[in-house]
Scaffold this motif. Structure first.
Motif, PDB file in Angstrom:
ATOM      1  N   UNK A 128       0.896  -1.270  -0.015  1.00 51.01           N
ATOM      2  CA  UNK A 128       0.099  -0.317  -0.265  1.00 51.01           C
ATOM      3  C   UNK A 128       0.291   1.435   0.244  1.00 51.01           C
ATOM      4  N   UNK A 129       0.471   2.152  -1.042  1.00 50.47           N
ATOM      5  CA  UNK A 129       1.377   3.478  -1.022  1.00 50.47           C
ATOM      6  C   UNK A 129       0.496   4.119   0.164  1.00 50.47           C
ATOM      7  N   UNK A 130       1.997   5.144   0.933  1.00 51.01           N
ATOM      8  CA  UNK A 130       0.840   6.477   1.538  1.00 51.01           C
ATOM      9  C   UNK A 130       1.192   7.145   1.238  1.00 51.01           C
ATOM     10  N   UNK A 140      -2.810   9.267  -8.944  1.00 52.15           N
ATOM     11  CA  UNK A 140      -4.024   9.374  -9.832  1.00 52.15           C
ATOM     12  C   UNK A 140      -4.457   8.286 -11.505  1.00 52.15           C
ATOM     13  N   UNK A 141      -3.284   9.627 -11.801  1.00 49.79           N
ATOM     14  CA  UNK A 141      -3.073   9.377 -13.298  1.00 49.79           C
ATOM     15  C   UNK A 141      -3.075   7.906 -13.761  1.00 49.79           C
ATOM     16  N   UNK A 142      -2.203   7.464 -13.034  1.00 50.31           N
ATOM     17  CA  UNK A 142      -1.155   5.695 -12.317  1.00 50.31           C
ATOM     18  C   UNK A 142      -2.114   4.906 -12.230  1.00 50.31           C
ATOM     19  N   UNK A 143      -3.481   5.223 -11.942  1.00 47.08           N
ATOM     20  CA  UNK A 143      -4.558   4.275 -11.105  1.00 47.08           C
ATOM     21  C   UNK A 143      -4.320   3.777  -9.942  1.00 47.08           C
ATOM     22  N   UNK A 144      -3.248   4.170  -8.765  1.00 51.33           N
ATOM     23  CA  UNK A 144      -2.504   3.921  -7.813  1.00 51.33           C
ATOM     24  C   UNK A 144      -3.418   3.353  -6.656  1.00 51.33           C
ATOM     25  N   UNK A 145      -3.498   2.479  -5.758  1.00 52.16           N
ATOM     26  CA  UNK A 145      -4.654   2.764  -4.743  1.00 52.16           C
ATOM     27  C   UNK A 145      -3.227   3.201  -3.800  1.00 52.16           C
ATOM     28  N   UNK A 146      -4.092   4.589  -3.188  1.00 53.93           N
ATOM     29  CA  UNK A 146      -2.649   4.892  -1.880  1.00 53.93           C
ATOM     30  C   UNK A 146      -3.637   5.468  -0.808  1.00 53.93           C
ATOM     31  N   UNK A 147      -3.044   5.590   0.057  1.00 50.46           N
ATOM     32  CA  UNK A 147      -3.825   6.600   1.672  1.00 50.46           C
ATOM     33  C   UNK A 147      -3.328   7.849   1.843  1.00 50.46           C
ATOM     34  N   UNK A 206       6.177  16.992   0.555  1.00 53.73           N
ATOM     35  CA  UNK A 206       4.861  15.894   0.635  1.00 53.73           C
ATOM     36  C   UNK A 206       6.032  14.540   1.157  1.00 53.73           C
ATOM     37  N   UNK A 207       6.112  13.633   1.212  1.00 50.52           N
ATOM     38  CA  UNK A 207       7.234  11.637   1.437  1.00 50.52           C
ATOM     39  C   UNK A 207       5.521  10.956   1.342  1.00 50.52           C
ATOM     40  N   UNK A 208       6.386  10.162   0.440  1.00 48.98           N
ATOM     41  CA  UNK A 208       6.148   8.824  -0.108  1.00 48.98           C
ATOM     42  C   UNK A 208       6.770   7.577   0.838  1.00 48.98           C
ATOM     43  N   UNK A 209       5.117   6.547   0.899  1.00 42.54           N
ATOM     44  CA  UNK A 209       6.049   5.737   1.892  1.00 42.54           C
ATOM     45  C   UNK A 209       5.612   4.296   0.676  1.00 42.54           C
ATOM     46  N   UNK A 210       6.370   3.437   0.234  1.00 44.00           N
ATOM     47  CA  UNK A 210       5.612   2.427  -0.851  1.00 44.00           C
ATOM     48  C   UNK A 210       6.616   1.440  -0.299  1.00 44.00           C
ATOM     49  N   UNK A 211       6.058   0.517   0.797  1.00 46.20           N
ATOM     50  CA  UNK A 211       6.681  -1.085   1.017  1.00 46.20           C
ATOM     51  C   UNK A 211       7.880   0.025   1.874  1.00 46.20           C
ATOM     52  N   UNK A 212       8.940  -0.665   1.987  1.00 42.04           N
ATOM     53  CA  UNK A 212      10.019  -0.033   2.539  1.00 42.04           C
ATOM     54  C   UNK A 212      10.106   1.137   2.374  1.00 42.04           C
TER      55      UNK A 212
END
Ligand SMILES: N[C@@H](CCC(=O)N[C@@H](CS)C(=O)NCC(=O)O)C(=O)O
Length: 203
Positions: free
Chosen positions: A1-3, A21-28, A52-58
């Motif tokens: 899950x992407x945060x 959203x352009x990439x159709x990603x699920x995120x919170x 911003x900051x993004x988290x994707x897995x590790x």
């Protein structure tokens, strides 16, 4: 899950939300920054105290354009991350030039959106509006040669400046002598991610 961490009215957060959203990603997404402040657990992810900051897995990533590049490369395929370095550089250049534009437009944005009319330095606002208009004219010329800043197709080169063109328009920037920029802004408005994440109240 992407945060995705960051308040929605930040230009740099808007860029990331829009691309996701352009990439159709699920995120919170979680509010942080500005009036929301910076909880300690956020600062441990991003010691800059910026969004911003993004988290994707590790992976924990800050710097909005690094995030855009990561998302495009990881999830965007050839359309968002062309394999040809020369082709990729077309949009990449505009993505980083966005910071030049943002700097020029900053005083007008702060004066009109963040200050009361009494506190506003009108001369600084006017100077900033004309400096940014001069820069927008460069983008207008480029858009006279190709439909998108990324080339023939929409791409990450359109995301950074796309977040700022809505602000330029909203704070009274004059696009009347920039037909290609105006057409590009109208095309952006047809994109659901742009309407949802960028075309929101500036305050
Ligand atoms: N170069 C950084 C700049 C980040 C930045 O300046 N973010 C602004 C919002 S656009 C911020 O965090 N301002 C302070 C705040 O919101 O508390 C990036 O692109 O991520």
């Amino acid at each position: 899950m992407i945060t995705i961490w960051g308040r929605t009215n930040s230009h740099n957060v808007k860029k990331v939300l829009w691309l996701a959203e352009e990439l159709g990603l699920d995120f919170v997404r979680h509010d942080v920054g500005g009036a929301f402040g910076y909880p300690d657990d956020y600062i441990s992810k991003n010691p800059n105290r910026l969004v911003p900051t993004l988290e994707d897995g590790d992976l924990v990533l800050w710097e909005s354009n690094a995030i855009l590049r990561y998302l495009a490369a990881q999830y965007g395929g050839e359309a968002f991350w062309p394999l040809s370095p020369a082709q990729r550089a077309v949009g990449d250049k505009w993505m980083d030039w966005q910071f030049t534009l943002a700097e020029a437009q900053r005083e007008a944005f702060l004066g009109i959106v963040r200050m009361t009319p009494e506190a506003r330095d009108s001369a600084a606002v006017e100077k900033s509006l004309s400096a940014s208009a001069r820069l927008w004219r460069m983008a207008d010329e480029a858009l006279g040669r190709s439909l998108w800043l990324s080339g023939d197709g929409f791409g990450i080169g359109d995301i950074g400046l796309g977040a700022y063109v809505h602000t330029f328009f909203s704070i009274g920037g004059d696009m009347s002598n920039m037909p290609h920029l105006k057409g590009w802004y109208e095309r952006l408005q047809q994109r659901p991610g742009y309407a949802r994440h960028v075309m929101i109240p500036l305050t």
